[in-house]
Write a protein that holds these residues in place. Sequence first.
Motif, PDB file in Angstrom:
ATOM      1  N   GLU A   8      -6.302  17.378   1.932  1.00 32.58           N
ATOM      2  CA  GLU A   8      -6.979  17.552   0.650  1.00 32.58           C
ATOM      3  C   GLU A   8      -6.276  18.612  -0.178  1.00 32.58           C
ATOM      4  OE1 GLU A   8     -11.506  17.609  -1.013  1.00 32.58           O
ATOM      5  OE2 GLU A   8     -11.107  18.777   0.801  1.00 32.58           O
ATOM      6  N   ASP A   9      -6.003  18.270  -1.432  1.00 30.42           N
ATOM      7  CA  ASP A   9      -5.408  19.220  -2.369  1.00 30.42           C
ATOM      8  C   ASP A   9      -5.573  18.649  -3.767  1.00 30.42           C
ATOM      9  OD1 ASP A   9      -3.456  20.844  -3.943  1.00 30.42           O
ATOM     10  OD2 ASP A   9      -2.916  21.607  -1.957  1.00 30.42           O
ATOM     11  N   ASP A  10      -5.965  19.490  -4.721  1.00 31.19           N
ATOM     12  CA  ASP A  10      -6.113  19.025  -6.102  1.00 31.19           C
ATOM     13  C   ASP A  10      -4.785  18.597  -6.693  1.00 31.19           C
ATOM     14  OD1 ASP A  10      -8.833  19.426  -6.093  1.00 31.19           O
ATOM     15  OD2 ASP A  10      -8.702  21.469  -6.871  1.00 31.19           O
ATOM     16  N   ASN A  11      -3.696  19.173  -6.182  1.00 29.52           N
ATOM     17  CA  ASN A  11      -2.360  18.802  -6.631  1.00 29.52           C
ATOM     18  C   ASN A  11      -1.899  17.580  -5.852  1.00 29.52           C
ATOM     19  OD1 ASN A  11       0.758  18.941  -6.225  1.00 29.52           O
ATOM     20  ND2 ASN A  11       0.367  20.171  -8.054  1.00 29.52           N
ATOM     21  N   ARG A  12      -1.667  16.476  -6.547  1.00 25.02           N
ATOM     22  CA  ARG A  12      -1.334  15.214  -5.905  1.00 25.02           C
ATOM     23  C   ARG A  12      -0.061  15.294  -5.073  1.00 25.02           C
ATOM     24  NH1 ARG A  12      -3.303  10.405  -7.698  1.00 25.02           N
ATOM     25  NH2 ARG A  12      -5.112  11.633  -8.255  1.00 25.02           N
ATOM     26  N   THR A  13       0.950  16.010  -5.555  1.00 27.90           N
ATOM     27  CA  THR A  13       2.207  16.116  -4.822  1.00 27.90           C
ATOM     28  C   THR A  13       2.012  16.866  -3.514  1.00 27.90           C
ATOM     29  OG1 THR A  13       3.468  16.073  -6.885  1.00 27.90           O
ATOM     30  CG2 THR A  13       4.601  16.910  -4.936  1.00 27.90           C
ATOM     31  N   ARG A  14       1.263  17.976  -3.561  1.00 27.60           N
ATOM     32  CA  ARG A  14       1.012  18.731  -2.325  1.00 27.60           C
ATOM     33  C   ARG A  14       0.181  17.907  -1.347  1.00 27.60           C
ATOM     34  NH1 ARG A  14       0.199  23.361  -5.858  1.00 27.60           N
ATOM     35  NH2 ARG A  14      -2.061  23.053  -5.688  1.00 27.60           N
ATOM     36  N   LEU A  15      -0.765  17.112  -1.863  1.00 29.31           N
ATOM     37  CA  LEU A  15      -1.558  16.234  -1.009  1.00 29.31           C
ATOM     38  C   LEU A  15      -0.662  15.235  -0.298  1.00 29.31           C
ATOM     39  CD1 LEU A  15      -4.258  14.956  -0.029  1.00 29.31           C
ATOM     40  CD2 LEU A  15      -4.221  13.581  -2.135  1.00 29.31           C
ATOM     41  N   TYR A  16       0.261  14.622  -1.028  1.00 27.83           N
ATOM     42  CA  TYR A  16       1.164  13.640  -0.430  1.00 27.83           C
ATOM     43  C   TYR A  16       2.068  14.277   0.615  1.00 27.83           C
ATOM     44  CZ  TYR A  16      -0.262  10.303  -4.032  1.00 27.83           C
ATOM     45  OH  TYR A  16      -0.992   9.452  -4.829  1.00 27.83           O
ATOM     46  N   ARG A  17       2.481  15.512   0.382  1.00 27.65           N
ATOM     47  CA  ARG A  17       3.301  16.215   1.383  1.00 27.65           C
ATOM     48  C   ARG A  17       2.521  16.390   2.688  1.00 27.65           C
ATOM     49  NH1 ARG A  17       5.223  20.031  -2.862  1.00 27.65           N
ATOM     50  NH2 ARG A  17       7.296  19.354  -3.492  1.00 27.65           N
ATOM     51  N   GLN A  18       1.257  16.751   2.554  1.00 21.38           N
ATOM     52  CA  GLN A  18       0.417  16.914   3.747  1.00 21.38           C
ATOM     53  C   GLN A  18       0.313  15.600   4.521  1.00 21.38           C
ATOM     54  OE1 GLN A  18      -3.486  18.475   2.840  1.00 21.38           O
ATOM     55  NE2 GLN A  18      -2.679  20.026   1.453  1.00 21.38           N
TER      56      GLN A  18
END
Length: 422
Positions: A299-309
């Motif tokens: 979970e992350d409001d930033n889509r790019t950081r979410l995809y990295r996770q």
Amino acid sequence: MGCGASKVLPEPPKDVQLDLVKKVEPYTGQTTDKYKHFIKDDGSGGKAVDKMGSPSPPQATNNPYPGGPANGHPDPGDPRRNKVAKYRAKFDSRVTAKYDIKALIGRGSFSRVVRVEHKSTKQPYAIKMIETRYREGREVCESELNVLRRVRHTNIIQLIEVFETQERVYMVMELATGGELFDRIIAKGSFTERDATRVLQMVLDGVKYLHTLGITHRDLKPENLLYYHPGSDSKIMITDFGLASTRKKGDECLMKTTCGTPEYIAPEILVRKPYTNAVDMWALGVISYILLSGTMPFEDDNRTRLYRQILKGKYSYSGEPWPSVSNLAKDFVDRVVTVDPNERMTASQALKHPWIVTMAASSSMKNLHRSISQNLLKRASSRCQSTKSAQSTRSSRSTKSNKSRRVRERELRELNLRYQKQ
């Protein structure tokens, strides 16, 4: 787990049998219907759908209040009647001749879902009205009908009949009145691992059936898992097949379309590689994690950081109630939330996992309800605040939206290339 009120509707009467006719009543008006034959019984796959604002459909000209106020207008002093009339006016006369329109219960970019009652049997149903004038609406409709015409399973929403007009398709379906999965968990006073395995066994049975038919849902998430009725013994039903992919027996089950809900999307979809129905099992793993904790693994409001996770596939079992969750339950999650789709359990294998087979009989019977419900409510509140904040600043950010989208797309492409090289 969203920011809206739960939708709990009246339970269908138990003494009325469902009329599973699955028939199509084609448009018979004078105007040529250019979409008359676009619905096919089998298809090659679901389509990516742009779910952002669609143009508003025009109002029908027929009078929704025959014998009522002049010019077909409802009484302005009755807002409830006005609201029902607004949606009744859009329905084809063949539909309203057979069903009473009761209430709006859901909406999408190209669809509206209303609760109706069969005039002769008084049986309640749901009708999904899809605007087919727009390409995206036609694609969603075709995808959903390709699935619903082929399936008949106790844990999958059932299609009853279909009406087709020049600009709309009306899908009459079973009415699930028990609410969404996590709304029920919050409302319960107790929730244990045994309760979790009962839910997952029903969902896995439905997913196994779909995969056997060559159908991949591609948008499994808690909002699409509904209880059939409000009773404690209600079954779970899989709904919303707008992004589903279908194939004929013997076809290669490889898909390429990038689609789904971000928090539940599988890594192989993000790296733009051909993928299989294993993406449904990843989503089920995410659902299992939430089911046991009330929190998201990624979970992350930033889509790019979410995809990295998601691409790293790293999550933790820290915080409440994880210390009270059995190792067998965690092992189940680990075997489906696996980055390599070839190592991920299939639906058949998941149904044979010891945690599911024993219905958690050997696992911890501790009541996880307090921690799970607190986490679910905390996340729902956070998402509501984020939504309101985004809406309040939308006008000031409108000039930056295109630039931000291009930046995100570039970052995702770079991320894809990086992981493809590894």
